[in-house]
Enzyme design. Structure first.
Site, PDB file in Angstrom:
ATOM      1  N   TRP B 152      74.007  49.639  34.911  1.00 50.71           N
ATOM      2  CA  TRP B 152      74.176  51.298  34.040  1.00 50.71           C
ATOM      3  C   TRP B 152      74.603  50.241  32.963  1.00 50.71           C
ATOM      4  O   TRP B 152      75.174  49.399  32.565  1.00 50.71           O
ATOM      5  CB  TRP B 152      74.886  51.507  34.250  1.00 50.71           C
ATOM      6  CG  TRP B 152      74.863  53.055  34.074  1.00 50.71           C
ATOM      7  CD1 TRP B 152      74.415  54.327  32.521  1.00 50.71           C
ATOM      8  CD2 TRP B 152      76.812  53.579  33.127  1.00 50.71           C
ATOM      9  NE1 TRP B 152      74.875  54.781  32.409  1.00 50.71           N
ATOM     10  CE2 TRP B 152      76.326  54.432  32.170  1.00 50.71           C
ATOM     11  CE3 TRP B 152      78.356  53.304  33.825  1.00 50.71           C
ATOM     12  CZ2 TRP B 152      77.290  55.272  32.050  1.00 50.71           C
ATOM     13  CZ3 TRP B 152      78.641  54.122  32.717  1.00 50.71           C
ATOM     14  CH2 TRP B 152      78.422  55.279  32.256  1.00 50.71           C
ATOM     15  N   ASP B 233      82.317  50.647  41.096  1.00 51.35           N
ATOM     16  CA  ASP B 233      82.399  51.934  40.259  1.00 51.35           C
ATOM     17  C   ASP B 233      81.466  53.094  41.205  1.00 51.35           C
ATOM     18  O   ASP B 233      80.162  52.671  40.885  1.00 51.35           O
ATOM     19  CB  ASP B 233      80.972  51.810  38.860  1.00 51.35           C
ATOM     20  CG  ASP B 233      80.928  53.058  37.898  1.00 51.35           C
ATOM     21  OD1 ASP B 233      80.318  52.841  37.148  1.00 51.35           O
ATOM     22  OD2 ASP B 233      81.573  54.388  37.856  1.00 51.35           O
ATOM     23  N   LYS B 269      77.926  63.763  38.859  1.00 51.77           N
ATOM     24  CA  LYS B 269      76.366  64.044  39.003  1.00 51.77           C
ATOM     25  C   LYS B 269      76.389  64.371  41.180  1.00 51.77           C
ATOM     26  O   LYS B 269      75.800  65.229  41.563  1.00 51.77           O
ATOM     27  CB  LYS B 269      75.627  62.509  39.599  1.00 51.77           C
ATOM     28  CG  LYS B 269      75.496  62.371  38.570  1.00 51.77           C
ATOM     29  CD  LYS B 269      75.546  60.445  38.354  1.00 51.77           C
ATOM     30  CE  LYS B 269      75.548  60.153  36.844  1.00 51.77           C
ATOM     31  NZ  LYS B 269      76.634  60.553  36.287  1.00 51.77           N
TER      32      LYS B 269
END
Lengths: 559, 422
Positions: B152, B233, B269
């Site tokens: 990311w 993460d 999300k």
């Protein structure tokens, strides 16, 4: 023994391979040598022998990588690793005890968790059993214990050296208050508004706004990095006035921040990046977190004189002198209104002079506006200082918070505004602020922003909000008056207590010193901070007389 | 009393003429955040069949954002609650941390039962990573962070802004469109002992390529030997396979192997809580005392960034995770989201194979999670946007959550068109 290890040791599938055996052999073969030489403080281990063999080309297929613990405990001698894993003393203790224990070979079960909890004494020989051929060896019997215990030197947490952070002084006050059972106790440490009944207060307009939001069933999508557009517009207009040229000329870069703290931090990072070496001048005293924010953002700061204990008022000359003396191009952190912790604000004339000096020295004014509307009850009056500077065409930083004036403490809603010389500059500055926010939290929280936007955007709600602010500010002014009246009627010494009335906002510096403040707490069960600050928000009319007694006693009878 | 003469000096008027210092002339415009640029380009495109596959946000079959049932019910539950009293926020925070930790590590592991973790609510995944990066800089000032290549994009910004040097390790194999495991292992081995690594526990962003369980075990083993610090993460727990425990299996492997790990958790999300910025940062510690100390430091660092985290999201999340009924509803909903994404992957692959494309589209269904990483060139990405009005991030990452049964055929054709002349 190795054969035993191989068969009994139940690692996850297909873990055993030649490297495992050879490294184990290496490790165990080193032990007697080390035990003999070993002293408590240094382990002379030659990294070469173990490592090079251990890290011989390992096949790319899925085979075990061997003895987990080996490399690291032997590499414990390497300084870099030592610092990273745990402090040297612990490292050496662990390693030496492991090694010496191995030599002494006393069989007893010792799960590593016991070791980490300190139940197993280092050097007691318990740990050593892990490496000795023994049927009772827990290493051999249990799967996970084995993997952990083999890596005992590795798996001691690297956080060993981390100490407790200094306690928040204000939190400490609240906690001490909670623990006090005396019914007369009074919590004047709290920095949040309380009603006359000393309860937290959710503003009516906030409840109404939240109901509106729920009924509309708005989605919870990400806000853009700069925050809710409706909020940003509303907050800048509230601060500068909707008809201010800085607004119409689009010269303000505004982005939503996480209350005052978050907004200050964004500004601090901008300062560090674009004004390297520039100092921030902060008042002495100021809100405790200011220093933390600038320290963490690596922005140097120094103090300017502010509070004069002799007058329990503003040391204006000292303030001006110190601002003049600072290197050109410094940032001057100013409290827009209701100075925290003193409650002492400059007069309008003094603000003019401060602006003069700042312009003379080419400093940048940096306002922290946490109480707009909450101080006097009027949004416009409380923004007068900021507007004065803006009217002079200066480039200004302003951090805002809605924690107090809308009671949105825990929603974390505020903004950072940067007034620039042109709209083009403002656009660029805004883009840089966004670039700072993105790796901090990506985009700001939505709830508080929506509440503010709804309250300000609806004329009826906006009117109600103004009324509620007047009510809150009014209550504080009311208790100030009652406290002053109680003090002047009870205190026969002729001391001038009028500073209570001159000070403004939630906080007041009483002029009591640390020992006197302690007396307030110990004798009178009045909780406050050691600098003599009381929070009027935690005081009600009913308790003013009692507080007056406490203050008079502490001031006159304690030194 | 101060008596000042208010002299009207020329530079007091508000015009910005000479005499007023212009401080920000040296401030250049920041490059647009790539994701925001994509969204803006999409929004200003008038083409009716346009598709936005840039943002990693779930969309339903109609392409609309979804407010989950469990969230709606939680909102109703907390409606009218006084969130200001001194009790609710700390209690909610504590519940949130406990529930988050149980969710990701498993409720019955010792470290959870014995409370050997330092956990704080964080500003979603970004905030949790940033908090850890600042913690890393504070207490391990010589250390660097190893990020997978690719990762990311914001990971790079986060650690750089925290002044922690960034290094990368091999991850994606462009020809295989799979994991470059050999190179990954090499990099892990060659890194100095005790390095800090960031790992995606499932649904790697942007590639969608995850190591197998065996590969995770091997990585974990190697980490032990090298004494590396694994920082996970976790942004898609539940959204990868539909099963929250399965999605955490890599973390559980590390846990079983005795690693004391760190984990950033995001629920934006998986629970659709985007705007609330709710998440958690947890660090496993040797014992409870250490956990208390480490937590105090995390809180201190957070205190100078934003004070305390926003309460609304905290109360929502702790309500949902702390209530068995709501949590079960969430499990079902996240599974449904994962299933829809998986079925879209299957449909897209089917459609692409039907176009008569000569290329291998197997990787569409092999990749996991929200993103499809087809390995497009910048020119192809550009063509997709300009000619076909299909928007994605510049690296060619497409969010499958933006694909629906009504646009999948169009998408397949568009992709075929730009890739067929290869």
């Amino acid at each position: 023994w190795l054969a035993q290890q191989a068969t009994h040791h139940r690692l996850r599938t297909n873990r055993l391979s030649p490297p495992f055996h050879s490294s184990l052999l290496l490790y165990s073969s080193h032990l007697p040598i080390q035990a003999a030489e070993n002293s408590s403080s240094s382990i002379a281990i030659s990294p070469n022998t173990v490592e090079s063999r251990h890290f011989s080309p390992l096949s790319r297929s899925h085979q075990a990588k061997g003895f987990p613990g080996t490399s690291c405990s032997h590499r414990a001698a390497s300084p870099a690793l030592r610092n990273l894993i745990f402090p040297s003393s612990l490292c050496f203790q662990m390693a030496s005890s492991v090694i010496s224990a191995a030599a002494s070979a006393s069989p007893s079960a010792c799960p590593v968790t016991d070791l980490l909890k300190g139940k197993a004494k280092l050097g007691s020989g318990n740990v050593g059993s892990l490496f000795i051929k023994d049927k009772g060896n827990p290493f051999l019997n249990s799967k996970s214990c084995g993997r952990i215990t083999m890596a005992v030197a590795v798996n001691v947490s690297r956080f060993e050296a981390i100490t407790m952070a200094p306690p928040d002084p204000i939190l400490g006050v609240s906690e001490a208050f909670k623990a006090d059972n005396d019914e007369k106790k009074l919590n004047l440490g709290v920095g949040a508004y309380r009603t006359e009944e000393l309860q937290p207060y959710v503003l009516d307009v906030v409840k109404k706004a939240e109901n509106l939001m729920l009924e509309r069933g708005e989605n919870k999508e990400y806000l853009p990095i700069e925050g809710l557009a409706a909020f940003n517009k509303a907050t800048a207009e509230l601060l500068f006035g909707a008809d201010s040229p800085v607004i119409s000329e689009q010269r303000v870069a505004t982005i939503q921040g996480l209350s005052g703290t978050g907004s200050l931090r964004l500004a601090a990072v901008l300062i560090e990046r674009y004004f390297p070496g520039a100092k921030v001048l902060i008042s002495s005293p100021t809100w405790g977190n200011h220093k933390n924010i600038f320290n963490d953002a690596r922005v140097p700061w120094s103090e300017y004189r502010y509070y004069d204990p002799k007058t329990v008022g503003l040391d204006f000359e000292g303030m001006i002198e110190d601002i003049k003396a600072a290197p050109e191009g410094s940032f001057v952190l100013l409290h827009g209104c209701a100075h925290n912790p003193t409650g002492i604000d400059p007069t309008p004339e003094q603000w003019e002079k401060i602006a003069d000096v700042i312009q003379e020295k080419n400093h940048i004014p940096f306002f922290d506006v946490a109480y707009q509307g909450f101080a006097s009850g009027s949004l416009d009056q409380d923004a007068a200082s900021v507007r004065l500077f803006a009217a002079r065409g200066m480039e200004i930083f302003v951090a805002q918070s809605y924690s107090k004036n809308l009671g949105l403490y825990s929603e974390r809603i505020g903004a950072i505004n940067v007034v620039c010389s042109s709209s083009d500059t403002a656009a660029r500055v805004k883009s840089q602020l966004k670039r700072i926010a993105r790796p901090m939290y990506s985009n700001p929280p939505i709830h508080g922003a929506r509440i503010v936007a709804n309250v300000v955007g609806d004329p009826a709600l906006f009117g109600e909000w103004k009324a509620e602010m007047e009510m809150m500010a009014g209550r504080i002014k009311g208790v100030r008056q009652k406290l002053y009246d109680s003090l002047t009627s009870k205190d026969k010494s002729g001391k001038d207590w009028s500073f209570i009335l001159k000070q403004i906002g939630m906080f007041s510096f009483t002029g009591l010193n640390k020992i006197q403040s302690d007396n307030m707490t110990n004798k009178w069960h009045v909780y406050m901070t050691k600098d003599g600050r009381i929070s009027l928000a935690g005081l009600n009319l009913a308790k003013c007389e009692y507080l007056a007694d406490a203050i008079i006693d502490s001031y006159h009878n304690v030194s | 009393m101060w008596r000042l003469q208010l002299i009207r000096k020329p530079w007091r008027c508000f015009s910005t003429s000479a005499g007023v210092r212009r401080w920000f002339d040296s401030v250049g415009p920041a490059a647009k955040d790539p994701l925001q640029a994509v969204t803006e380009a999409f929004n200003s495109d008038p083409f009716p069949q346009k598709i936005n596959l840039g943002l990693g946000a779930y969309r339903d079959e109609q392409g609309k954002p979804l407010v989950l049932q469990c969230v709606q019910q939680a909102e109703e539950k907390i409606r009218g609650c006084n969130l200001l009293d001194s009790v609710s926020a700390p209690v909610a925070s504590a519940t949130l941390v406990e529930e988050c930790v149980k969710l990701v590590y498993g409720r019955s592991v010792n470290v959870v039962k014995e409370k050997r973790f330092a956990g704080v609510p964080a500003l979603s995944g970004t905030g949790a990573c940033r908090l850890f990066a600042e913690f890393q800089r504070n207490f391990f000032p010589e250390s660097a962070i190893y990020l997978p290549d690719p990762t990311w994009t914001n990971h790079h910004n986060i650690w750089a802004n925290a002044h922690v040097p960034v290094r990368t390790f091999h991850y994606y194999h462009p020809h295989l469109r799979g994991l470059d495991f050999a190179a990954l292992i090499d990099d892990v081995k060659n890194a100095p002992d005790g390095s800090f690594f960031l790992l995606h526990p499932c649904a790697h962003n942007p590639t969608g390529i995850d190591p197998t369980e065996d590969q995770w075990s091997e990585i974990s083993n190697l980490f032990k030997m090298k004494n590396h610090f694994p920082f996970f993460d976790m942004a898609y727990q539940g959204l990868a396979t539909g099963d929250v425990d399965k999605d955490a299996s890599s973390i559980r492997i590390f846990l079983e192997d005795g690693h004391l790990i760190g984990c950033a958790q995001s629920f934006t999300k998986t629970m659709g809580l985007f705007g609330h910025r709710t998440g958690c940062l947890s660090l496993l510690c040797a014992d409870r005392d250490q956990a208390v100390r480490v937590k105090s430091q995390l809180q201190r660092i957070a205190g100078a960034i934003y004070g305390s985290p926003p309460v609304h999201g905290i109360v929502l999340l702790s309500t949902i995770l702390g209530d068995q009924a709501l949590k079960s509803i969430w499990f079902k909903e996240v599974k449904a989201m994962a299933s829809r994404i998986q079925s879209m992957r299957a449909k897209l692959r089917e459609r692409l194979e039907l176009t008569g494309s000569s290329l291998n589209w197997e990787h569409i269904t092999k990749q996991v999670g929200m993103f499809w990483f087809p390995g497009l060139t910048p020119e192809q990405v550009d063509r997709l946007a300009k000619e076909f009005h299909v928007y994605m991030t510049p690296d060619g990452r497409m969010s499958m959550a933006g694909v629906t049964t009504s646009n999948v055929r169009y998408l397949a054709n568009a992709v075929h068109e730009v890739t067929k002349c290869r």
